[in-house]
Design a protein around this motif. Structure first.
Motif, PDB file in Angstrom:
ATOM      1  N   ARG A 243      -0.461   7.120  14.534  1.00  0.00           N
ATOM      2  CA  ARG A 243       0.265   7.953  14.331  1.00  0.00           C
ATOM      3  C   ARG A 243       1.823   8.671  14.984  1.00  0.00           C
ATOM      4  NH1 ARG A 243       1.380  10.324   7.982  1.00  0.00           N
ATOM      5  NH2 ARG A 243       1.042   8.080   7.032  1.00  0.00           N
ATOM      6  N   ILE A 244       0.566   9.094  16.178  1.00  0.00           N
ATOM      7  CA  ILE A 244       0.800  10.300  17.252  1.00  0.00           C
ATOM      8  C   ILE A 244       1.536   9.048  17.801  1.00  0.00           C
ATOM      9  CG2 ILE A 244      -1.359  10.731  17.896  1.00  0.00           C
ATOM     10  CD1 ILE A 244      -0.286  13.528  18.631  1.00  0.00           C
ATOM     11  N   THR A 245       0.524   8.268  18.517  1.00  0.00           N
ATOM     12  CA  THR A 245       1.413   7.592  19.694  1.00  0.00           C
ATOM     13  C   THR A 245       2.588   6.810  19.190  1.00  0.00           C
ATOM     14  OG1 THR A 245      -0.904   6.672  19.801  1.00  0.00           O
ATOM     15  CG2 THR A 245       0.806   5.361  20.235  1.00  0.00           C
ATOM     16  N   MET A 246       2.603   6.317  17.784  1.00  0.00           N
ATOM     17  CA  MET A 246       4.060   6.241  17.719  1.00  0.00           C
ATOM     18  C   MET A 246       4.924   7.430  17.453  1.00  0.00           C
ATOM     19  SD  MET A 246       4.826   4.515  12.972  1.00  0.00           S
ATOM     20  CE  MET A 246       4.021   6.025  12.209  1.00  0.00           C
ATOM     21  N   MET A 247       4.951   7.988  16.938  1.00  0.00           N
ATOM     22  CA  MET A 247       5.773   9.037  16.828  1.00  0.00           C
ATOM     23  C   MET A 247       6.325   9.762  18.341  1.00  0.00           C
ATOM     24  SD  MET A 247       6.350   9.574  13.818  1.00  0.00           S
ATOM     25  CE  MET A 247       7.586  11.039  13.861  1.00  0.00           C
ATOM     26  N   ILE A 248       5.027  10.353  19.244  1.00  0.00           N
ATOM     27  CA  ILE A 248       5.457  10.341  20.534  1.00  0.00           C
ATOM     28  C   ILE A 248       6.379   9.267  21.377  1.00  0.00           C
ATOM     29  CG2 ILE A 248       4.483  10.637  22.867  1.00  0.00           C
ATOM     30  CD1 ILE A 248       2.756  12.011  21.771  1.00  0.00           C
ATOM     31  N   LEU A 249       6.343   7.816  20.887  1.00  0.00           N
ATOM     32  CA  LEU A 249       6.828   6.564  21.689  1.00  0.00           C
ATOM     33  C   LEU A 249       8.324   6.281  21.229  1.00  0.00           C
ATOM     34  CD1 LEU A 249       4.152   4.129  22.913  1.00  0.00           C
ATOM     35  CD2 LEU A 249       5.101   6.058  23.832  1.00  0.00           C
ATOM     36  N   GLY A 250       8.653   7.449  19.862  1.00  0.00           N
ATOM     37  CA  GLY A 250       9.380   6.853  19.347  1.00  0.00           C
ATOM     38  C   GLY A 250       9.602   5.393  18.787  1.00  0.00           C
ATOM     39  N   LEU A 251       8.432   5.141  17.927  1.00  0.00           N
ATOM     40  CA  LEU A 251       8.839   3.283  17.492  1.00  0.00           C
ATOM     41  C   LEU A 251       9.137   3.938  15.984  1.00  0.00           C
ATOM     42  CD1 LEU A 251       4.626   2.076  18.801  1.00  0.00           C
ATOM     43  CD2 LEU A 251       7.569   1.920  19.640  1.00  0.00           C
ATOM     44  N   ASP A 252       9.441   2.540  15.038  1.00  0.00           N
ATOM     45  CA  ASP A 252       9.840   2.385  13.823  1.00  0.00           C
ATOM     46  C   ASP A 252       8.227   2.021  12.934  1.00  0.00           C
ATOM     47  OD1 ASP A 252      10.055  -0.470  13.956  1.00  0.00           O
ATOM     48  OD2 ASP A 252      12.320  -0.311  14.254  1.00  0.00           O
TER      49      ASP A 252
ATOM     50  N   PRO B 174      -3.025   0.862  -1.695  1.00  0.00           N
ATOM     51  CA  PRO B 174      -2.988  -0.501  -1.768  1.00  0.00           C
ATOM     52  C   PRO B 174      -0.844  -1.540  -1.675  1.00  0.00           C
ATOM     53  CG  PRO B 174      -2.923   0.287  -4.023  1.00  0.00           C
ATOM     54  CD  PRO B 174      -3.765   1.022  -2.959  1.00  0.00           C
ATOM     55  N   HIS B 175      -0.832  -0.392  -0.216  1.00  0.00           N
ATOM     56  CA  HIS B 175       0.369   0.315  -0.434  1.00  0.00           C
ATOM     57  C   HIS B 175       0.850  -0.673   1.366  1.00  0.00           C
ATOM     58  CE1 HIS B 175       0.170   3.449   1.400  1.00  0.00           C
ATOM     59  NE2 HIS B 175       0.138   4.277   0.181  1.00  0.00           N
ATOM     60  N   SER B 176       1.828  -0.282   1.840  1.00  0.00           N
ATOM     61  CA  SER B 176       1.981  -1.129   2.917  1.00  0.00           C
ATOM     62  C   SER B 176       3.581  -0.767   3.411  1.00  0.00           C
ATOM     63  CB  SER B 176       2.589  -2.788   2.849  1.00  0.00           C
ATOM     64  OG  SER B 176       2.023  -3.230   4.328  1.00  0.00           O
ATOM     65  N   THR B 177       3.561   0.139   4.113  1.00  0.00           N
ATOM     66  CA  THR B 177       3.842   0.335   4.548  1.00  0.00           C
ATOM     67  C   THR B 177       4.215   0.991   6.730  1.00  0.00           C
ATOM     68  OG1 THR B 177       3.631   3.473   4.581  1.00  0.00           O
ATOM     69  CG2 THR B 177       3.948   2.631   2.630  1.00  0.00           C
ATOM     70  N   TRP B 178       5.606   1.661   6.813  1.00  0.00           N
ATOM     71  CA  TRP B 178       5.919   1.865   7.952  1.00  0.00           C
ATOM     72  C   TRP B 178       5.264   2.840   8.278  1.00  0.00           C
ATOM     73  CZ3 TRP B 178       7.585   6.425  10.007  1.00  0.00           C
ATOM     74  CH2 TRP B 178       7.864   7.611   9.499  1.00  0.00           C
ATOM     75  N   ARG B 179       4.358   3.784   7.708  1.00  0.00           N
ATOM     76  CA  ARG B 179       3.902   5.067   8.242  1.00  0.00           C
ATOM     77  C   ARG B 179       1.464   4.545   7.804  1.00  0.00           C
ATOM     78  NH1 ARG B 179       6.743   7.170   3.924  1.00  0.00           N
ATOM     79  NH2 ARG B 179       5.326   8.642   3.038  1.00  0.00           N
TER      80      ARG B 179
END
Lengths: 433, 433
Positions: free
Chosen positions: B407-416, B213-218
């Protein structure tokens, strides 16, 4: 044990005298006075091994997993033309049962389907059971390769959704942090939305959930749906054209990739001919005239589908038939009406050997028309805002279809129960293993 | 309108004067006195068109979907070196809005992430937004191609399950015909079972559910998990070896298949070097010595992961690091203890630019050891019969891992934010669209 690179049983074929390491399960043991034939099974096949260390033999039990080194010997009488003289054998995974649930190494499994499913990881140890899933994997592979070649994008859409997509009461409900949500009956709304989002052509290989409280040979409550949706079409004929080429592509792919599995299961692939497209009304007439079979209003029942498949096979030599132009009352709210046939829609089913494996058609793309249709169907448009919103911004004419993966697998392989084409089936009575 | 085969915008490049048909959305309009530049956007690009029929211009609105025929004209000043002199234009999907939620054709979208997600099908109309999912699709494609090359089978396991797999209270519950069931937190049990069922090597690309039950960027509550499991391993080092080659394969594949998307998003792929493997204890020591940073018992917090990633980048020039040998108390019940390190396990995480993208390790394969461990963890073995049963029949040594696709998509693309790498995110506050 010495360090070596493991090879597979199938990789021993054609080798001469050579030291190798194999891994797998003890498939069978035939004891003689001073030696034993021990059969090792790995994912690729079964190997005959000669073991003359009778102490070593004491340590092994059927279905234990082992690592074996030894020397390959050419023996024309052995399956594969080569056998292994065992030098070292290590049990890496112990067998700790009193009695196997059923024998793995017989001509077939002597147990009911339910028991085979209860012990799914045991029944799958047979190559003929796993072969089903090799074929299934290649159906998926062909589906993906064909569509990527046609410019489609693969998408993954959520299965927890805020509103029902297909209507009806057959939907699983989920408590989502205190919110009433549903398990998706299909990715229908999302695939349409993604066409409108600019992908134009999308497909998804994902789970679909139907809370239908019955248990039949052709239904599952959780199944894999092969979905696609395509924008800028002229009519539902474009979708049928696409599926016809897709099915041909899948069959060619299976012929190439699964010849040994098809041989093992004694399966002949259907011959592909031009698939006839016959309207539902015409099909009902034919059923009545040819077989004296009456059909329910706006539909053909399961028996009718079988009879009609026979008729199509005889007349067109085709195992497939498109039934087209279903009445609006029998199709979901988003189905495009046929302007030339009052009350009918631009929709179709694909029947394969008497079983429906696809539902598809053109969808309504005009916002007002879709809202009006929802009202006509007794649905509340405001519950579908997240879906309808997309239709305000130039949704192109589009259509698509869904193929039930387990169904097409079952029908290609001639299985008599959809659970046999499902790794771990979910039905009215089964949520384990 | 005359019948022609539609071509894509990207297919006009290099053509000379020629009659063609294009389909797409009205991306932009620049009016002049006696003509207008109208820009058409399809899934492949944007085309400059010249329209001199001012009545026709009246009929079109930004983002309407259209079908256009005309003649290509070479114009070096036009993007792509060619423009279209429009002859016929038909609106096939009307735009019926009063105001767009935000402008699609600007330098960027002037709206919060939440609003962009509320209108997901509109924000995705931008090529730079869809580019994320092209990269994601190719990550999946590379994952699959690599593993198939390594002899893995693709499987699909049910997401409705009778028992929790990962423990903890973070599980969604589902009413299944009156039975209490759960949404799978991972395919952990099933992929292990399928190794034991004779597939030996399996992978799955499927949804996983975490009711955190939390909402974080990751974090997401429904995400795509790239799972794999492999039998007949020597230790968890085999799994790390495999992942290292897998990650390299993915990067090579992206370089080949996504160059234009990576350029559009100004992304540089990580340089691949040998990935360091450092035990958790050692990493904690380094954090304390180098940065004065204390770590929680048996773990490294998010800040620590970032600091440690910086240390690894400086020392090894690697964007990746394996953290190994986590304490048993911090890992799930099925994790193999490390016999050489009291209280520790044969497990690892892969950290990519400071964020964990993989959890993996060797699993317990001995039946008695697994039962004992369950008791030690306070779990009831009898609740896990369907899982434990497989371990009675020669389960080989095995291990595996899971990679979070978003996660891997976000990190490869440098998304926040992970939502930017999710087509339709599900989080604490969002189940729509």
């Amino acid at each position: 044990m010495i360090k070596m690179k493991r090879i597979l049983v199938k990789e021993t074929i054609g080798r001469k005298e050579e030291k190798v390491m194999l891994c797998g399960w003890i498939h069978n043991i035939k004891k003689f006075k001073s030696f034993a034939f021990v059969y090792l099974r790995d994912r690729s096949g079964v190997m005959q091994m000669i073991l003359d260390d009778m102490d070593m033999l004491e340590k092994i039990k059927l279905e234990a997993s082992v690592k074996v080194t030894g020397t390959l010997k050419v023996n024309e009488k052995a399956p594969g033309g080569v056998e292994l003289a065992v030098e070292e054998l290590e049990v890496v995974g112990e067998a700790k049962y009193d009695l196997l649930p059923f024998s793995i190494n017989g001509r077939d499994i002597q147990a009911s389907l339910e028991k085979q499913l209860d012990y799914r990881t045991m029944s799958l140890r047979r190559m003929d059971r796993r072969a089903v899933f090799k074929v299934q994997q290649e159906i998926v592979e062909a589906y993906r390769a064909f569509l990527i070649g046609e410019g489609f994008s693969e998408i993954h859409t959520p299965k927890i959704i805020g509103a029902e997509t297909e209507g009806g009461s057959d939907v699983f409900m989920l408590d989502y942090f205190g919110k009433r949500t549903f398990m998706a009956q299909s990715p229908q709304f999302y695939k349409q939305m993604m066409v409108g989002a600019g992908f134009e052509r999308v497909f998804e290989i994902g789970a679909a959930y139907r809370a239908e409280p019955h248990s039949t040979w052709r239904h599952l409550n959780e199944y894999m749906s092969l979905d696609l949706e395509m924008g800028f079409i002229e009519s539902e004929e474009d979708i049928m054209d696409l599926e016809e080429r897709l099915i041909g592509f899948i069959m060619d792919h299976l012929k190439e990739k699964c010849s040994s599995e098809l041989k093992l299961m004694k399966v002949e692939l259907p011959k592909m001919v031009k698939i006839p497209r016959i309207s539902l009304t015409e099909a009902q007439d034919i059923l009545l005239k040819e077989f004296g079979k009456k059909s329910p209003v706006g539909n053909i029942d399961a028996d009718g589908e079988k009879l009609f498949a026979k008729y199509v096979k005889d007349k067109y030599d085709s195992d497939f038939v498109f039934l087209t132009k279903y009445p609006a009352s029998k199709r979901p709210v988003y189905t495009m009406p046929d302007p030339e046939l009052e009350g009918m829609t631009k929709s179709f089913d694909l029947i394969f050997k008497g079983l429906e494996i696809t539902t598809g058609g053109q969808r309504i793309h005009d916002y007002d028309m879709l809202v009006d249709n929802m009202v006509k169907f007794g649905a509340k448009p405001e519950s579908f805002d997240f879906y309808l919103e997309s239709f305000k911004y130039g949704m192109p004419p589009h259509g698509g279809l869904a193929i039930g993966l387990e169904r097409i697998t079952m029908m290609i392989l001639g299985l008599d129960n959809i659970r046999k084409a499902t790794l771990l089936p979910r039905d009215l009575n089964r949520v384990t293993p």
